[in-house]
Design an enzyme around this catalytic site. Structure first.
Site, PDB file in Angstrom:
ATOM      1  N   SER A 179      -9.165  63.477 -16.694  1.00  0.00           N
ATOM      2  CA  SER A 179      -8.683  64.852 -16.727  1.00  0.00           C
ATOM      3  C   SER A 179      -9.271  65.700 -17.846  1.00  0.00           C
ATOM      4  O   SER A 179      -9.216  66.921 -17.778  1.00  0.00           O
ATOM      5  CB  SER A 179      -7.163  64.852 -16.829  1.00  0.00           C
ATOM      6  OG  SER A 179      -6.742  64.091 -17.939  1.00  0.00           O
ATOM      7  N   HIS A 207      -6.359  63.914 -10.396  1.00  0.00           N
ATOM      8  CA  HIS A 207      -7.321  65.021 -10.327  1.00  0.00           C
ATOM      9  C   HIS A 207      -8.335  64.863  -9.195  1.00  0.00           C
ATOM     10  O   HIS A 207      -9.248  65.677  -9.058  1.00  0.00           O
ATOM     11  CB  HIS A 207      -8.047  65.196 -11.664  1.00  0.00           C
ATOM     12  CG  HIS A 207      -7.189  65.836 -12.712  1.00  0.00           C
ATOM     13  ND1 HIS A 207      -7.039  67.197 -12.814  1.00  0.00           N
ATOM     14  CD2 HIS A 207      -6.418  65.296 -13.688  1.00  0.00           C
ATOM     15  CE1 HIS A 207      -6.223  67.476 -13.816  1.00  0.00           C
ATOM     16  NE2 HIS A 207      -5.825  66.336 -14.363  1.00  0.00           N
ATOM     17  N   LYS A 238      -1.028  69.154  -8.584  1.00  0.00           N
ATOM     18  CA  LYS A 238      -2.298  69.803  -8.951  1.00  0.00           C
ATOM     19  C   LYS A 238      -2.883  70.498  -7.725  1.00  0.00           C
ATOM     20  O   LYS A 238      -2.423  71.578  -7.383  1.00  0.00           O
ATOM     21  CB  LYS A 238      -3.199  68.758  -9.602  1.00  0.00           C
ATOM     22  CG  LYS A 238      -2.639  68.427 -10.982  1.00  0.00           C
ATOM     23  CD  LYS A 238      -3.269  67.293 -11.695  1.00  0.00           C
ATOM     24  CE  LYS A 238      -2.564  67.146 -13.047  1.00  0.00           C
ATOM     25  NZ  LYS A 238      -2.610  65.796 -13.583  1.00  0.00           N
TER      26      LYS A 238
HETATM   27  C1  LIG Z   1      -1.559  65.210 -14.399  1.00  0.00           C
HETATM   28  C2  LIG Z   1      -1.659  63.751 -14.328  1.00  0.00           C
HETATM   29  C3  LIG Z   1      -0.537  62.970 -14.073  1.00  0.00           C
HETATM   30  C4  LIG Z   1       0.841  63.571 -13.999  1.00  0.00           C
HETATM   31  O1  LIG Z   1       1.057  64.192 -12.768  1.00  0.00           O
HETATM   32  P1  LIG Z   1       2.354  65.132 -12.622  1.00  0.00           P
HETATM   33  O2  LIG Z   1       2.556  65.203 -11.155  1.00  0.00           O
HETATM   34  O3  LIG Z   1       2.017  66.434 -13.254  1.00  0.00           O
HETATM   35  O4  LIG Z   1       3.460  64.431 -13.320  1.00  0.00           O
HETATM   36  C5  LIG Z   1      -0.696  61.613 -13.958  1.00  0.00           C
HETATM   37  N1  LIG Z   1      -1.914  61.032 -14.084  1.00  0.00           N
HETATM   38  C6  LIG Z   1      -3.018  61.751 -14.341  1.00  0.00           C
HETATM   39  C7  LIG Z   1      -4.330  61.057 -14.456  1.00  0.00           C
HETATM   40  C8  LIG Z   1      -2.933  63.131 -14.476  1.00  0.00           C
HETATM   41  O5  LIG Z   1      -4.019  63.836 -14.739  1.00  0.00           O
END
Ligand SMILES: *Cc1c(COP(=O)(O)O)cnc(C)c1O
Length: 390
Positions: A179, A207, A238
């Site tokens: 990320s 992502h 996301k």
């Molecule tokens: C953003 C993210 C999460 C968390 O996801 P949410 O649905 O916002 O809790 C978990 N793992 C990774 C790799 C992320 O980038």
């Protein structure tokens, strides 16, 4: 009790330029947003496909509220599983070509659910050194021993797997798209090494969901590893533009998670509008890969233009583009200058990235127009020159 020690800790953060200034958004999330009454180009949201304010999804959420209300008023295992939850899981399984899918309240919850359900004290976890904080916390909760391997390095993973006791249960975990750098785990090679040493394989594709693979089916689809990766954790927070988490994979694992994934048992289910909007998002993606194609077109154009302007975009090959700056004060100044010029992109500093690796992180969206991208390139270049980065 006077919490002077906490006041001091917060002041230390401010002194070291590590304090997170939390801005308040006064509009819907889109290619442009409003903050402090100011209209800004938005290069900060994880709104890869522009779905956060999608009319079809809003309509689906509204209709679902009319029929089913808002909150589930229970955890999934007691009275929180509605027909919509089951429909979303079935649609996601079909979309991702997975044996089965279980949903959670968020991607963070999914990691906290999956990892401790699969390994425990006496077992081994092999974890990429740059894995997401929610993976790290899931590992801690499991009480299994964590062995970190070098970032996206299957050779180092193999050295570490080889050195471990063959009789001990093993789980290999990697982010799909990382990320903060925008690079991709070589999941095909990681799969080969993991299966050679009899380790289970889990990928967190937060992502990559809606970004990689055909029509955004994710990293397993990107590498054509259907049926090979034991469990793929994902998020609907996301690219899907809503909030929610999921685990896709082998039926045995998904069934076990419905019995022993602690956030599934002890935290209330996803809300009705969230679930309905996610179902609509899966339908939009299933119908066409157009948004995903537009996202990549925008990202590739922006990355190439920023490189041409002289910026260091690190190892990015995805719609996440870091501008590597190093110093956290420089990164925060850069972000302020961008803001003054009408562009929103935040500085990312320690502890989200290592000390000395501060950066501006640019998030692309299919929603950006060519005119908006060109305006952004001008602003990045102007600020880069002013701060003597390029
Ligand atoms: C953003 C993210 C999460 C968390 O996801 P949410 O649905 O916002 O809790 C978990 N793992 C990774 C790799 C992320 O980038």
């Amino acid at each position: 009790m006077a919490l002077t020690w906490l006041k001091k800790q917060v002041q230390d953060l401010k002194d070291q330029h590590l304090y997170n200034n939390i801005l308040t958004i006064e509009s819907a999330i889109g290619p442009e947003i409003k903050i402090n009454g100011k209209k800004l180009l938005n290069f900060c949201s994880n709104n890869y496909l522009g779905l956060a304010n999608n009319p079809e999804m809003k309509k689906a959420a509204t209709l679902a509220i009319k029929k089913y209300g808002i909150g589930p008023a229970a955890v999934r295992t007691i009275a929180g599983t509605t027909v919509l939850h089951k429909e979303l899981e079935a649609e996601l399984a079909k979309f991702k070509k997975a044996e089965a899918v279980i949903t959670f309240q968020s991607g963070f919850s999914a990691n906290i659910a999956v990892i401790p359900a699969l390994v425990t004290e006496g077992d081994l976890i092999f974890s990429d050194e740059l894995n997401h904080a929610s993976i790290i916390d899931g590992c801690r909760l499991s009480k299994a021993e964590v062995i970190r391997y070098a970032h996206i390095n299957p050779k180092d993973l193999e050295v570490k797997l080889k050195a471990a006791d063959p009789k001990v249960k093993k789980l290999v975990i990697t982010d799909g798209v990382f990320s903060m750098d925008g690079d991709i785990a070589p999941l095909d090679e990681i799969y080969k090494v993991s299966s050679k040493y009899g380790a289970m394989l889990m990928v967190d594709d937060a992502h990559g969901e809606g970004v990689l693979g055909e029509s955004g089916r994710g990293i397993v689809d990107h590498f054509n590893l259907h049926g090979k990766v034991d469990v793929e954790v994902g998020t609907m927070s996301k690219a899907f533009g809503v909030v929610g988490g999921m685990a896709a994979g082998r039926t045995e694992i998904i069934e076990w998670l419905s019995q022993r994934g602690r956030p599934f048992l002890f935290s209330s289910a996803m809300t009705i509008p969230d679930v309905a909007a996610c179902i609509a998002a899966v339908k939009i993606l299933s119908k066409s890969g157009g948004l995903v194609k537009q996202l990549w077109k925008n990202a590739d154009y922006l990355r190439a233009s920023l490189k041409k302007a002289g910026f260091n975009t690190g190892t990015s090959i995805t719609p996440i583009i870091p501008l590597m700056l190093g110093d956290s004060k420089l990164a925060q100044d850069f972000s302020h200058e961008l803001f003054n010029e009408g562009l929103f992109a935040k500085a990312i500093v320690y502890p989200t990235v290592a000390q000395g690796k501060a950066r501006i992180r640019i998030m692309n969206s299919a929603g950006h127009t060519k005119e908006q991208l060109d305006k952004a390139i001008k602003i990045f270049t102007k600020v880069g020159k002013k701060l003597k980065v390029i």
